[in-house]
Scaffold this active site. Sequence first.
Site, mmCIF file in Angstrom:
data_model
loop_
_atom_site.group_PDB
_atom_site.id
_atom_site.type_symbol
_atom_site.label_atom_id
_atom_site.label_comp_id
_atom_site.label_asym_id
_atom_site.label_seq_id
_atom_site.Cartn_x
_atom_site.Cartn_y
_atom_site.Cartn_z
ATOM 1 N N HIS A 211 0.791 -1.192 -0.013
ATOM 2 C CA HIS A 211 -0.094 0.033 0.028
ATOM 3 C C HIS A 211 0.784 1.170 0.003
ATOM 4 C CE1 HIS A 211 0.997 0.135 4.325
ATOM 5 N NE2 HIS A 211 0.645 1.287 4.414
ATOM 6 N N ARG A 212 2.079 1.026 0.182
ATOM 7 C CA ARG A 212 3.022 2.407 0.435
ATOM 8 C C ARG A 212 3.049 2.971 -0.970
ATOM 9 N NH1 ARG A 212 4.247 3.452 5.227
ATOM 10 N NH2 ARG A 212 4.515 2.082 6.737
#
Length: 376
Positions: A211-212
């Site tokens: 998700h980064r």
Amino acid sequence: MPHLTIVAGARPNFMKIAPIIRAIKSWNLANEKQLDYALVHTGQHFDAIMSQTFFTELEIPEPDINLHAGGGTQAEQTAAIMLRFEAYLNEHPTDLVLVVGDVTSTLACSIVAQKAHVKVAHIEGGIRSNDLTMPEEINRLVTDAISNYFFTTSETANTNLRNSGKSDDAIFFVGNTMIDTLLHQRNRFRQPDFWTELKLEKENYFVLTLHRPNNVDDSAKLVLWLKTIAGNVGEFKVVFPVHPRTKKMLEKVEFSDDRIYFVEPQGYLNFNYLVENSKGVITDSGGITEETTVMGIPCLTLRNSTERPETVTIGTNELIGDQPKNLPEYLQRLLSNQWKKGGVPPLWDGKASERIVVYLINLFRDDSIKYQDKCI
């Protein structure tokens, strides 16, 4: 009676406040000296899976108020939380604001509290990635700069705080409240609905989370990650609960591979069942590295730095870096059963929240915390 305001806003917060509230209730049942509290949900995470499901599964009581400050850019969300929390504190004076972790709510509410002359205690104070490209690192630095008390997870965090000028009498090494939740809920982990459909069995699959921004916001790099993972897990399946941010990027590309199973974000009990029974976890999350360390599950972290170095130096985690070319050699090591065994860091024993409550009671008893009756 002293009054405590507990702030939570995003999924990582919920796992950390649940055992604190449980410990407060236990204290109040057993002791004449009571600790009154209110729970403020900022609404930073506002969909059912990312928010309400966690409240239900972790047995967190309904918040006293939901500020409904989710959505928008980082700046818009920070501003919305600050405006609404300021109004809340004007109407509900408190003796201490307790913030947790490193999300936008942590930063916003600590600023509002200090400007209202209310002291702030930061759970997970002192952790550092030393990577200012991470919004969470900015949140940590600012929150710690203005907090009065720090409940820490490691000696590394204690050292970071001392090096920034914080005094020992403000630092309380208590352990990890996220692990309190993990150990308390472990016997309630449950199979997700797709377990049988995907023919999952113990240790015949990996769990993947991404998700980064530096891993998912570039669609070409995201696809390269997925191709690299699929091409280096052998016959193992990969179960990929897709974060909303990542889902938006995947909708822009064409990618499919029979080894990767895309599923919806999972609740706490389902997700940790998957982790506990997996061959290993591939992730760019920080919190998951703590849980895998305690469960003894190999963890491959797709980042260049970590704010939880004890998961690497003591635990089962390894930093792979943020370049897909680095991953194959680590997967090969895992698949050939050469992964380190790892251990559990000090005080990650499920009792951190009990220690926090005792420290809070003592602070109130010593009159270290006083509400200052001033207008915001």
